[in-house]
Design a protein around this motif. Structure first.
Motif, PDB file in Angstrom:
ATOM      1  N   LEU A   1     -38.666  27.121  29.162  1.00  0.00           N
ATOM      2  CA  LEU A   1     -38.235  27.893  30.329  1.00  0.00           C
ATOM      3  C   LEU A   1     -38.729  27.177  31.586  1.00  0.00           C
ATOM      4  CD1 LEU A   1     -38.983  31.513  29.048  1.00  0.00           C
ATOM      5  CD2 LEU A   1     -36.767  30.352  29.173  1.00  0.00           C
ATOM      6  N   ASN A   2     -37.849  26.395  32.182  1.00  0.00           N
ATOM      7  CA  ASN A   2     -38.207  25.608  33.358  1.00  0.00           C
ATOM      8  C   ASN A   2     -38.180  26.462  34.622  1.00  0.00           C
ATOM      9  OD1 ASN A   2     -38.014  22.729  32.134  1.00  0.00           O
ATOM     10  ND2 ASN A   2     -36.066  23.692  31.557  1.00  0.00           N
ATOM     11  N   GLU A   3     -38.936  26.038  35.600  1.00  0.00           N
ATOM     12  CA  GLU A   3     -38.807  26.630  36.928  1.00  0.00           C
ATOM     13  C   GLU A   3     -37.540  26.077  37.570  1.00  0.00           C
ATOM     14  OE1 GLU A   3     -41.216  26.905  41.194  1.00  0.00           O
ATOM     15  OE2 GLU A   3     -42.221  26.110  39.405  1.00  0.00           O
ATOM     16  N   ASP A   4     -36.678  26.959  38.042  1.00  0.00           N
ATOM     17  CA  ASP A   4     -35.395  26.550  38.617  1.00  0.00           C
ATOM     18  C   ASP A   4     -35.635  25.778  39.913  1.00  0.00           C
ATOM     19  OD1 ASP A   4     -32.846  26.280  39.607  1.00  0.00           O
ATOM     20  OD2 ASP A   4     -32.308  28.396  39.405  1.00  0.00           O
ATOM     21  N   PRO A   5     -35.209  24.499  39.978  1.00  0.00           N
ATOM     22  CA  PRO A   5     -35.417  23.731  41.206  1.00  0.00           C
ATOM     23  C   PRO A   5     -34.434  24.099  42.306  1.00  0.00           C
ATOM     24  CG  PRO A   5     -34.167  22.430  39.657  1.00  0.00           C
ATOM     25  CD  PRO A   5     -34.519  23.700  38.935  1.00  0.00           C
ATOM     26  N   GLY A   6     -33.433  24.914  41.969  1.00  0.00           N
ATOM     27  CA  GLY A   6     -32.415  25.250  42.956  1.00  0.00           C
ATOM     28  C   GLY A   6     -31.427  24.117  43.146  1.00  0.00           C
ATOM     29  N   SER A   7     -30.465  24.367  43.993  1.00  0.00           N
ATOM     30  CA  SER A   7     -29.460  23.339  44.286  1.00  0.00           C
ATOM     31  C   SER A   7     -30.001  22.363  45.324  1.00  0.00           C
ATOM     32  CB  SER A   7     -28.168  23.995  44.779  1.00  0.00           C
ATOM     33  OG  SER A   7     -28.434  24.856  45.861  1.00  0.00           O
ATOM     34  N   ASN A   8     -29.365  21.191  45.398  1.00  0.00           N
ATOM     35  CA  ASN A   8     -29.783  20.179  46.371  1.00  0.00           C
ATOM     36  C   ASN A   8     -28.640  19.892  47.341  1.00  0.00           C
ATOM     37  OD1 ASN A   8     -28.751  18.908  43.832  1.00  0.00           O
ATOM     38  ND2 ASN A   8     -28.799  17.054  45.095  1.00  0.00           N
ATOM     39  N   ILE A   9     -28.986  19.681  48.602  1.00  0.00           N
ATOM     40  CA  ILE A   9     -27.991  19.472  49.652  1.00  0.00           C
ATOM     41  C   ILE A   9     -27.410  18.068  49.524  1.00  0.00           C
ATOM     42  CG2 ILE A   9     -27.582  19.337  52.137  1.00  0.00           C
ATOM     43  CD1 ILE A   9     -29.904  21.335  52.475  1.00  0.00           C
ATOM     44  N   THR A  10     -26.092  17.991  49.388  1.00  0.00           N
ATOM     45  CA  THR A  10     -25.422  16.700  49.232  1.00  0.00           C
ATOM     46  C   THR A  10     -24.484  16.377  50.392  1.00  0.00           C
ATOM     47  OG1 THR A  10     -23.706  17.781  47.904  1.00  0.00           O
ATOM     48  CG2 THR A  10     -25.537  16.751  46.717  1.00  0.00           C
ATOM     49  N   GLU A  11     -24.181  17.366  51.241  1.00  0.00           N
ATOM     50  CA  GLU A  11     -23.318  17.086  52.390  1.00  0.00           C
ATOM     51  C   GLU A  11     -23.444  18.195  53.418  1.00  0.00           C
ATOM     52  OE1 GLU A  11     -18.929  17.831  51.810  1.00  0.00           O
ATOM     53  OE2 GLU A  11     -19.569  17.723  49.703  1.00  0.00           O
ATOM     54  N   TYR A  12     -22.909  17.910  54.612  1.00  0.00           N
ATOM     55  CA  TYR A  12     -22.833  18.881  55.699  1.00  0.00           C
ATOM     56  C   TYR A  12     -21.409  18.910  56.229  1.00  0.00           C
ATOM     57  CZ  TYR A  12     -27.950  18.587  55.769  1.00  0.00           C
ATOM     58  OH  TYR A  12     -29.280  18.608  55.418  1.00  0.00           O
ATOM     59  N   THR A  13     -20.937  20.104  56.556  1.00  0.00           N
ATOM     60  CA  THR A  13     -19.621  20.221  57.170  1.00  0.00           C
ATOM     61  C   THR A  13     -19.674  19.682  58.594  1.00  0.00           C
ATOM     62  OG1 THR A  13     -20.097  22.450  57.971  1.00  0.00           O
ATOM     63  CG2 THR A  13     -19.100  22.249  55.775  1.00  0.00           C
ATOM     64  N   ALA A  14     -18.522  19.599  59.243  1.00  0.00           N
ATOM     65  CA  ALA A  14     -18.463  19.071  60.612  1.00  0.00           C
ATOM     66  C   ALA A  14     -19.291  19.907  61.580  1.00  0.00           C
ATOM     67  CB  ALA A  14     -17.016  18.996  61.076  1.00  0.00           C
ATOM     68  N   ASP A  15     -19.434  21.207  61.292  1.00  0.00           N
ATOM     69  CA  ASP A  15     -20.242  22.056  62.180  1.00  0.00           C
ATOM     70  C   ASP A  15     -21.694  22.169  61.730  1.00  0.00           C
ATOM     71  OD1 ASP A  15     -19.895  23.586  59.950  1.00  0.00           O
ATOM     72  OD2 ASP A  15     -18.928  25.276  60.954  1.00  0.00           O
ATOM     73  N   GLY A  16     -22.102  21.331  60.779  1.00  0.00           N
ATOM     74  CA  GLY A  16     -23.501  21.247  60.386  1.00  0.00           C
ATOM     75  C   GLY A  16     -23.938  22.180  59.282  1.00  0.00           C
ATOM     76  N   LYS A  17     -23.000  22.858  58.619  1.00  0.00           N
ATOM     77  CA  LYS A  17     -23.361  23.766  57.535  1.00  0.00           C
ATOM     78  C   LYS A  17     -23.610  22.966  56.262  1.00  0.00           C
ATOM     79  CE  LYS A  17     -21.710  27.781  54.941  1.00  0.00           C
ATOM     80  NZ  LYS A  17     -20.580  28.732  54.734  1.00  0.00           N
ATOM     81  N   PRO A  18     -24.764  23.161  55.598  1.00  0.00           N
ATOM     82  CA  PRO A  18     -25.063  22.378  54.387  1.00  0.00           C
ATOM     83  C   PRO A  18     -24.262  22.873  53.185  1.00  0.00           C
ATOM     84  CG  PRO A  18     -26.823  23.927  54.813  1.00  0.00           C
ATOM     85  CD  PRO A  18     -25.888  24.034  55.984  1.00  0.00           C
ATOM     86  N   ASP A  19     -23.929  21.941  52.305  1.00  0.00           N
ATOM     87  CA  ASP A  19     -23.276  22.252  51.038  1.00  0.00           C
ATOM     88  C   ASP A  19     -24.144  21.662  49.932  1.00  0.00           C
ATOM     89  OD1 ASP A  19     -21.472  23.224  49.239  1.00  0.00           O
ATOM     90  OD2 ASP A  19     -20.071  21.557  49.427  1.00  0.00           O
ATOM     91  N   ALA A  20     -24.298  22.397  48.851  1.00  0.00           N
ATOM     92  CA  ALA A  20     -25.260  21.995  47.824  1.00  0.00           C
ATOM     93  C   ALA A  20     -24.586  21.831  46.472  1.00  0.00           C
ATOM     94  CB  ALA A  20     -26.392  23.021  47.730  1.00  0.00           C
ATOM     95  N   SER A  21     -25.237  21.063  45.590  1.00  0.00           N
ATOM     96  CA  SER A  21     -24.778  20.824  44.224  1.00  0.00           C
ATOM     97  C   SER A  21     -25.911  21.124  43.250  1.00  0.00           C
ATOM     98  CB  SER A  21     -24.333  19.365  44.063  1.00  0.00           C
ATOM     99  OG  SER A  21     -23.259  19.073  44.931  1.00  0.00           O
ATOM    100  N   ASN A  22     -25.555  21.179  41.959  1.00  0.00           N
ATOM    101  CA  ASN A  22     -26.540  21.512  40.919  1.00  0.00           C
ATOM    102  C   ASN A  22     -27.095  20.281  40.216  1.00  0.00           C
ATOM    103  OD1 ASN A  22     -26.567  24.362  41.166  1.00  0.00           O
ATOM    104  ND2 ASN A  22     -24.616  24.483  40.072  1.00  0.00           N
ATOM    105  N   ASN A  23     -27.097  19.137  40.894  1.00  0.00           N
ATOM    106  CA  ASN A  23     -27.595  17.911  40.275  1.00  0.00           C
ATOM    107  C   ASN A  23     -29.018  18.073  39.748  1.00  0.00           C
ATOM    108  OD1 ASN A  23     -25.214  16.495  40.997  1.00  0.00           O
ATOM    109  ND2 ASN A  23     -26.031  16.118  43.034  1.00  0.00           N
TER     110      ASN A  23
END
Length: 331
Positions: free
Chosen positions: A64-86
């Protein structure tokens, strides 16, 4: 013959769906049951997250691992972060593989399952190697879904599927022993522009990123800047790396079942998608080219010629479609 008792299967990932990731109902139970059926005697490690409902599931060892959460891989043009489950995939795979004590190991997503054990035969069936770009002690069997020769109508390098790995434990462990990927830092000077790995070109695919990070432990100079960073010399290295370190095959050929979102009617398995993948025929040609000039190809060249004809037609249509879209934007 590889004995089942010499294999540990690391089933990695969530047990139930999360808001950002749909899963088939009961798919992890199906996954574990399939391992027991097709690999009786193998050791099974379920590497998932704290708080996941694991009661009643059939495994030998639970992590049972501690969930590292998603990681930010890009930002939209208005600066909003988008994340992936890498990082979630990295952590559950890496930590599970650390516990393997058998000579052979499998990394299997918790939302896929086994339909056979052909991967054992494939892993041991291609003994010849060349010295250049020989990184692993033995070949690792991987799935060809999303192992692309082409993406967005152009050639790509080191674009290999991350669903399924089977081989010597030391090799599979090395390929998934990387540290967590850092979040992409936001560049204030580029406000108003999309930011991501590979910008302004098409974004590097997550499968490229994961394979690249794994291979850089063997050759730090190896690099892919963006999705279509594929000069002739890098394509040649990519092909030689595939031939010399892996066996690439279709899911049904290696004994892998995919969840419904990768089913026959989904985009990934439509003809237009499959024509962009490196299939087993393609891989055998690479094996003959780089490792064993005497290897008999049988009917593979004929099947490849037919497939290349369809592929050329598809790519030409896609390139035309993209050109028309660009003209429409300019207008």
């Amino acid at each position: 013959m590889i004995k089942n008792s010499d294999i540990t299967v690391v089933v990695q990932g969530p047990v139930v769906a999360s808001p950002d990731r749909a899963m088939d109902e009961g798919i992890t139970e199906k996954c574990l049951t399939s391992v027991r059926h097709h690999l009786p005697g193998a050791h099974v490690i379920l590497s998932t997250w704290q708080g996941q409902p694991v009661e009643g599931l059939d495994y030998d060892e639970l992590l049972l691992n501690e969930d590292p959460g998603s990681n930010i891989t890009e930002y939209t043009a208005d600066g909003k972060p988008d994340a992936s489950n890498n990082n979630r995939q990295i952590v559950s795979s890496r930590e599970g593989l650390k516990r393997v004590k058998t000579p052979y190991a499998m990394k299997l997503r918790s939302d896929n399952y086994l339909v056979g054990d052909q991967f054992k035969f494939l892993q041991a069936s291609f003994p010849e190697r060349c010295e250049e770009d020989r990184f692993l002690s033995e070949r690792v069997v991987v799935n060809n879904t999303f192992t692309r020769a082409y993406a967005r109508s152009r050639r790509v390098a080191l674009h290999m599927c991350d669903f399924f790995y089977f081989g010597r434990t030391e090799d599979v462990r090395a390929l998934w022993g990387m540290s967590n990927l850092p979040d992409l830092a936001y560049d204030q000077t580029r406000n108003g522009q999309k930011q991501y790995w590979g910008a302004p070109h098409y974004k590097i695919d997550c499968t490229q990123k994961l394979l690249l990070v794994a291979l850089q432990q063997y050759d730090a100079s190896l690099n892919v800047e963006h999705l279509h960073d594929a000069p002739d010399d890098l394509i040649a290295r990519s092909e030689r790396i595939y031939a010399n370190n892996f066996v690439i095959g279709e899911p049904e050929l290696i004994g892998l079942g995919l969840c419904s979102k990768f089913g026959p009617q989904e985009r990934a398995n439509r003809l237009s998608g499959r024509l962009t993948y490196v299939n087993f025929d393609d891989w055998q040609v690479l094996y003959k080219t780089y490792c064993d000039a005497e290897f008999p190809l049988g009917m593979a060249p004929l099947r490849i010629r037919k497939r290349n004809f369809l592929r050329a037609f598809l790519l030409a249509a896609k390139l035309l479609e993209e050109a028309l879209k660009r003209l429409k934007k300019k207008a």
